[in-house]
Write an enzyme that holds these catalytic residues in place. Structure first.
Site, PDB file in Angstrom:
ATOM      1  N   SER A 249       0.668  -0.885   0.183  1.00  0.00           N
ATOM      2  CA  SER A 249       0.263  -0.061   0.181  1.00  0.00           C
ATOM      3  C   SER A 249       0.806   1.273   0.026  1.00  0.00           C
ATOM      4  O   SER A 249       0.227   2.131   0.048  1.00  0.00           O
ATOM      5  CB  SER A 249      -0.932  -0.193   1.100  1.00  0.00           C
ATOM      6  OG  SER A 249       0.166   0.715   1.977  1.00  0.00           O
ATOM      7  N   GLY A 278      -1.684  -4.463   1.301  1.00  0.00           N
ATOM      8  CA  GLY A 278      -1.761  -5.472   2.140  1.00  0.00           C
ATOM      9  C   GLY A 278      -0.767  -6.614   1.290  1.00  0.00           C
ATOM     10  O   GLY A 278      -0.380  -7.423   2.168  1.00  0.00           O
ATOM     11  N   ASP A 399      -0.926   7.547   9.860  1.00  0.00           N
ATOM     12  CA  ASP A 399      -1.046   6.602  10.586  1.00  0.00           C
ATOM     13  C   ASP A 399      -0.408   5.877  11.072  1.00  0.00           C
ATOM     14  O   ASP A 399       0.136   4.817  11.282  1.00  0.00           O
ATOM     15  CB  ASP A 399      -2.544   6.602  10.305  1.00  0.00           C
ATOM     16  CG  ASP A 399      -1.593   5.342   8.872  1.00  0.00           C
ATOM     17  OD1 ASP A 399      -0.492   5.764   8.218  1.00  0.00           O
ATOM     18  OD2 ASP A 399      -1.982   4.475   8.160  1.00  0.00           O
ATOM     19  N   HIS A 402       1.549   4.611   6.962  1.00  0.00           N
ATOM     20  CA  HIS A 402       1.730   5.178   5.657  1.00  0.00           C
ATOM     21  C   HIS A 402       1.862   7.184   5.310  1.00  0.00           C
ATOM     22  O   HIS A 402       1.767   7.627   6.068  1.00  0.00           O
ATOM     23  CB  HIS A 402      -0.495   4.979   4.724  1.00  0.00           C
ATOM     24  CG  HIS A 402      -0.513   3.740   5.204  1.00  0.00           C
ATOM     25  ND1 HIS A 402      -0.982   3.146   5.914  1.00  0.00           N
ATOM     26  CD2 HIS A 402      -0.249   2.974   3.685  1.00  0.00           C
ATOM     27  CE1 HIS A 402      -1.796   2.070   6.064  1.00  0.00           C
ATOM     28  NE2 HIS A 402      -1.071   1.590   4.583  1.00  0.00           N
TER      29      HIS A 402
END
Length: 425
Positions: A249, A278, A399, A402
């Site tokens: 990702s 993922g 987060d 990312h």
């Protein structure tokens, strides 16, 4: 009355030396079932329970509920859920070392609906230790087949060095997405007969397979096909693809938060971003073996893969590195002319003592053995993404995993110094 008599009988049944009946109509004495959502939990003390929602839920549409039937089976219903669980917990920790290596985990499973959901089975193995078996594809194949008896080798949940002497979570059934499943007759046998296959943890990172997650299964293969079509379109237009990005990702983010940086730095090279949210090493390996790099001859391949091996199963670093090596070997076989720029795993978790951060650092410490400085070069941008005290900023990693647009800009600028001479005409 029938259920009351059944419960009273079960309450006095001893746990034999050869088996542990965790649930044969009710949990074993001292244990209970916790029903959990991503944001809350409830105890299945009566016939049914619904997990309450917090005042400001992050997933307002999710619903998780469980009920105990007259036959003693427990049904888990979940919709739009990140994680829904039935957890057998609260009892005296179990010493399961004596159940290795011949022991089994056995139960009856009735998959009522899993068309939009996924399934996993888990066993706790101490602090910061959890082992799981993915069961999405197999679970969907059982839908509508009625009650099926499953028996997994206890070693499916065991890793070299694990200590099963104080297991406080002997079984968890986990659903994702939307579905309904029923479980009953849960037992641990000291010398059972496994009837259901499970991945071999020693080779999982190097065994190619599509991504087995309910939230990805609908788009993962179509995206793979669309990326192959994207390369064909470059080829049909006479455009040479000089630069390819491979990864998960974080690499897929070049098409989202990193769009502007990608356009400024890499679009002139007709770069292709083959990032799939993922993905673990085995999922990227599947894509490489199914045409991801066909139809082009890039000068440089940038690869960043492995952090989901950490996040999903906290895999032994040597096994993750074996998966990274397998992908490097596959790239070299298919694109021998390309220089591979191997990215060290990015820092994750807010603080330096975060478990996944420390785990990724152990993987990174092994990566220099994969790079020769010529055909395979190693680049670590982690220091550029961390604060002086080692913490991560939400400005760069919102987060703590990312990248933000500013984070992608840092990555692009760090890549420029290495890529410019390699991509020169």
């Amino acid at each position: 009355m029938r259920r009351l008599l059944h419960a009273l009988c079960l309450a006095v049944l001893p746990l034999t030396a050869q088996s542990l009946d965790l649930d044969t109509g009710r949990p074993a004495p001292g244990w209970h079932i916790a029903v959990t959502d991503f944001e809350g939990q409830a105890r299945l003390a009566g016939e049914r329970v619904t997990v309450p929602k917090p005042a400001q839920p992050r997933v307002p549409s999710s619903r998780v509920a469980a009920r105990r039937g007259d036959d003693g089976a427990v049904t888990l219903q979940f919709s739009h859920s990140w994680i829904a669980q039935l957890r057998w917990q609260g009892g005296q920790p179990l010493d399961l070392n004596a159940y290795l290596p011949q022991g089994t985990v056995e139960f009856d499973l009735d998959v009522i609906d899993l068309a939009q959901g996924g399934l996993k089975f888990k066993l706790g193995c101490g602090k910061d230790c959890e082992r799981k078996i993915p069961f999405l594809f197999a679970g969907r194949a059982l839908a509508g087949q009625g009650r099926q008896h499953l028996s997994f080798a206890l070693k499916c949940f065991w890793r070299e060095g694990d200590d099963f002497s104080a297991v406080d979570l002997p079984f968890t059934l986990e659903g994702t997405g939307s579905g309904e499943v029923r479980v009953s007759r849960l037992r641990l046998n000291k010398a059972g007969k496994p009837t259901t296959a499970c991945p071999d943890y020693r080779t999982q990172s190097v065994t190619p397979e599509p991504l087995q997650e309910s939230w990805a299964v609908d788009w993962w293969l179509p995206r793979h096909e669309s990326k192959i079509a994207e390369v064909r379109a470059h080829q049909a237009a006479g455009r040479r693809v000089d630069l390819v990005f491979l990864g998960d990702s974080i690499t897929q983010g070049w098409e989202k938060e990193g769009t502007a940086a990608f356009a400024r730095h890499f679009a002139p090279h007709h770069a292709v971003a083959l990032g799939f949210g993922g993905d673990r090493t085995e999922n990227l390996l599947w894509r490489l073996r199914h045409g991801a790099l066909d139809g082009m001859a890039p000068k440089v391949v940038v690869m960043l893969i492995g952090t989901n091996n950490t996040g999903e199963r906290l895999e032994d670093p040597t096994l993750t590195v074996a998966g990274i090596r397998a992908n490097l070997d596959e790239i070299r076989r298919r694109q021998p002319q390309a220089t591979v720029l191997l990215m060290a795993l990015l820092p994750r978790g807010e603080t330096p003592d975060d478990l996944t951060r420390r785990h990724n650092a152990r993987i990174n410490a092994l990566l220099p053995s994969l790079a020769d400085g010529q055909r395979v070069r190693l680049l670590d941008i982690g220091p550029a993404l961390t604060q002086p005290d080692g913490t991560l900023s939400r400005d760069l990693l919102p987060d703590f995993l990312h990248l933000s647009p500013a984070g992608y800009d840092i990555w692009a600028r760090r890549l420029d110094a290495t890529l410019t001479p390699l991509l020169a005409p």
